[in-house]
Design an enzyme around this catalytic site. Structure first.
Site, PDB file in Angstrom:
ATOM      1  N   THR A   1       0.819  -1.209   0.000  1.00 52.71           N
ATOM      2  CA  THR A   1       0.000   0.000   0.000  1.00 52.71           C
ATOM      3  C   THR A   1       0.853   1.259   0.000  1.00 52.71           C
ATOM      4  O   THR A   1       0.577   2.223  -0.728  1.00 52.71           O
ATOM      5  CB  THR A   1      -0.914   0.005   1.243  1.00 52.71           C
ATOM      6  OG1 THR A   1      -1.668  -1.200   1.286  1.00 52.71           O
ATOM      7  CG2 THR A   1      -1.856   1.196   1.227  1.00 52.71           C
TER       8      THR A   1
ATOM      9  N   TYR B   1     -13.003  -3.474  -1.319  1.00 50.00           N
ATOM     10  CA  TYR B   1     -14.184  -2.932  -1.995  1.00 50.00           C
ATOM     11  C   TYR B   1     -15.334  -3.941  -2.088  1.00 50.00           C
ATOM     12  O   TYR B   1     -16.483  -3.612  -1.833  1.00 50.00           O
ATOM     13  CB  TYR B   1     -13.828  -2.416  -3.395  1.00 50.00           C
ATOM     14  CG  TYR B   1     -14.953  -1.690  -4.101  1.00 50.00           C
ATOM     15  CD1 TYR B   1     -15.284  -0.383  -3.749  1.00 50.00           C
ATOM     16  CD2 TYR B   1     -15.692  -2.312  -5.100  1.00 50.00           C
ATOM     17  CE1 TYR B   1     -16.328   0.283  -4.379  1.00 50.00           C
ATOM     18  CE2 TYR B   1     -16.742  -1.653  -5.728  1.00 50.00           C
ATOM     19  CZ  TYR B   1     -17.054  -0.363  -5.360  1.00 50.00           C
ATOM     20  OH  TYR B   1     -18.092   0.301  -5.979  1.00 50.00           O
TER      21      TYR B   1
ATOM     22  N   TYR C   1      -2.656 -10.287   4.380  1.00 52.27           N
ATOM     23  CA  TYR C   1      -2.612  -8.880   4.793  1.00 52.27           C
ATOM     24  C   TYR C   1      -4.030  -8.427   5.076  1.00 52.27           C
ATOM     25  O   TYR C   1      -4.832  -8.254   4.164  1.00 52.27           O
ATOM     26  CB  TYR C   1      -1.958  -8.055   3.681  1.00 52.27           C
ATOM     27  CG  TYR C   1      -1.836  -6.572   3.930  1.00 52.27           C
ATOM     28  CD1 TYR C   1      -1.968  -6.008   5.194  1.00 52.27           C
ATOM     29  CD2 TYR C   1      -1.581  -5.709   2.861  1.00 52.27           C
ATOM     30  CE1 TYR C   1      -1.853  -4.643   5.400  1.00 52.27           C
ATOM     31  CE2 TYR C   1      -1.453  -4.338   3.063  1.00 52.27           C
ATOM     32  CZ  TYR C   1      -1.596  -3.808   4.324  1.00 52.27           C
ATOM     33  OH  TYR C   1      -1.482  -2.452   4.512  1.00 52.27           O
TER      34      TYR C   1
ATOM     35  N   ARG D   1      -8.758  -0.115   5.009  1.00 51.42           N
ATOM     36  CA  ARG D   1      -8.642   0.139   3.568  1.00 51.42           C
ATOM     37  C   ARG D   1      -9.544  -0.776   2.737  1.00 51.42           C
ATOM     38  O   ARG D   1      -9.957  -0.406   1.645  1.00 51.42           O
ATOM     39  CB  ARG D   1      -7.189  -0.038   3.119  1.00 51.42           C
ATOM     40  CG  ARG D   1      -6.263   1.056   3.616  1.00 51.42           C
ATOM     41  CD  ARG D   1      -4.863   0.908   3.038  1.00 51.42           C
ATOM     42  NE  ARG D   1      -3.963   1.957   3.487  1.00 51.42           N
ATOM     43  CZ  ARG D   1      -3.843   3.151   2.938  1.00 51.42           C
ATOM     44  NH1 ARG D   1      -4.586   3.464   1.892  1.00 51.42           N
ATOM     45  NH2 ARG D   1      -3.000   4.043   3.413  1.00 51.42           N
TER      46      ARG D   1
ATOM     47  N   LYS E   1      -0.039 -10.270   8.131  1.00 52.42           N
ATOM     48  CA  LYS E   1       0.213  -8.882   8.507  1.00 52.42           C
ATOM     49  C   LYS E   1      -1.129  -8.324   8.944  1.00 52.42           C
ATOM     50  O   LYS E   1      -2.027  -8.105   8.136  1.00 52.42           O
ATOM     51  CB  LYS E   1       0.782  -8.076   7.338  1.00 52.42           C
ATOM     52  CG  LYS E   1       0.984  -6.595   7.679  1.00 52.42           C
ATOM     53  CD  LYS E   1       1.384  -5.761   6.477  1.00 52.42           C
ATOM     54  CE  LYS E   1       1.478  -4.282   6.847  1.00 52.42           C
ATOM     55  NZ  LYS E   1       1.775  -3.422   5.672  1.00 52.42           N
TER      56      LYS E   1
ATOM     57  N   ILE F   1       5.794  -5.265   9.645  1.00 50.11           N
ATOM     58  CA  ILE F   1       6.022  -4.693   8.321  1.00 50.11           C
ATOM     59  C   ILE F   1       5.660  -3.225   8.483  1.00 50.11           C
ATOM     60  O   ILE F   1       4.489  -2.871   8.620  1.00 50.11           O
ATOM     61  CB  ILE F   1       5.204  -5.383   7.225  1.00 50.11           C
ATOM     62  CG1 ILE F   1       5.683  -6.824   7.055  1.00 50.11           C
ATOM     63  CG2 ILE F   1       5.340  -4.618   5.903  1.00 50.11           C
ATOM     64  CD1 ILE F   1       4.891  -7.641   6.042  1.00 50.11           C
TER      65      ILE F   1
END
Length: 292
Positions: free
Chosen positions: A46, A109, A135, A140, A164, A206
């Site tokens: 990202t 989304y 992840y 997001r 993550k 991370i």
């Protein structure tokens, strides 16, 4: 998967003023992290503004980082999305010979059910023999992948080696740590929570801020992995303000401002992101000056 324990950094993509990729700055950033204690590098996450990078740029970025790294650190490549077939196709067709692991974001989304998350990552795991780090970043993606789903994937697929976790949810971290398979990695994607997670049994981070202060951040994580909490928290407290600053407006505008203050790259970002405000740039500049 010892190679993914410690401090990984989600590299930015430096841009020139015309918004072309600044490959000289990228080389500088990679070497800076290798020379200062970072344990592995994450490409095309990202923070790299991967949503606005073309396929041609992505390939060139990978090649430059691979060449610059020259096998000194493990490399993790971001390959994810909300089109499962496209993710699978990329994993099957991209040359991954120089890549040590895959970071694959939960589908964004589309807001799948938990079974949808499972079936997506089942397809991803079956498309490659590379180690996969899931992840989960609900801020997001608009949907949380619940611990039960993550743990189900961990138990069912041997090449899914870690997650993550970036939901800024302390309780979710603890649930994962309590119930995970022994060798499954719980990696923090929250720079503000990582030390507590590491002390509780996590595998490190991370990080975004880690690429700007790799020496200090990596030392903090290593102290945390050893359970040396007082010395680790001494570093954590010194870095609390800058971690808040870099996420105050948007990522990676904040971290690019830090890197500009360190003369590593410019603070250019691509729309729809915009540069950090004048006020935020001043706060960051003051911190960097005093931190030195």
């Amino acid at each position: 998967m010892q190679k993914f324990i410690g401090t990984g950094v989600a590299l930015v993509t430096p841009f020139n003023e015309d918004l072309s990729v600044d490959f000289d700055a990228l080389i500088k950033l990679v070497n800076y992290n290798i020379d200062n204690g970072t344990n592995y590098l994450v490409i095309n996450g990202t923070t790299a503004e991967s949503a606005t990078i073309t396929e041609e740029e992505k390939q060139e970025i990978i090649e430059i980082i691979v060449k610059t790294n020259n096998k000194r650190l493990p490399l993790v490549l971001g390959v994810g999305g909300n089109n499962t077939l496209k993710v699978v196709e990329e994993l099957k067709t991209r040359d991954l010979s120089d890549i040590d692991g895959i970071l694959s974001v939960a589908p964004y989304y589309s807001k799948p059910t938990q079974e949808g998350f499972y079936q997506h990552f089942k397809a991803v795991a079956e498309a490659t023999d590379k180690p996969i780090i899931l992840y989960n970043v609900p801020g997001r993606t608009a949907k949380n992948m619940e611990p039960a789903t993550t743990l189900r994937l961990a138990k069912d697929f041997s090449n899914i080696v870690g997650v993550k976790e970036a939901g800024n949810n302390q309780q979710q971290y603890y649930t994962l740590l309590k119930n995970k398979p022994e060798d499954f990695l719980i990696i923090s994607g929250d720079d503000d929570l990582v030390l507590g997670v590491t002390l509780a049994g996590g595998s490190g981070v991370i990080s975004v801020i880690g690429q700007a202060f790799p020496k200090e951040f990596s030392k903090m994580i290593q102290l945390g992995l050893k359970g040396e909490n007082k010395a680790a928290f001494d570093i954590h407290f010194k870095m609390m303000d800058i971690v808040d600053f870099i996420f105050e407006e948007n990522n990676p505008a904040g971290i690019k401002t830090v890197l500009q203050e360190l003369n590593i790259c410019k603070n250019e970002v691509r729309l729809p992101l915009v540069k950090a405000s004048t006020e935020l740039q001043l706060k960051i500049a003051n911190f960097v000056t005093s931190f030195k």
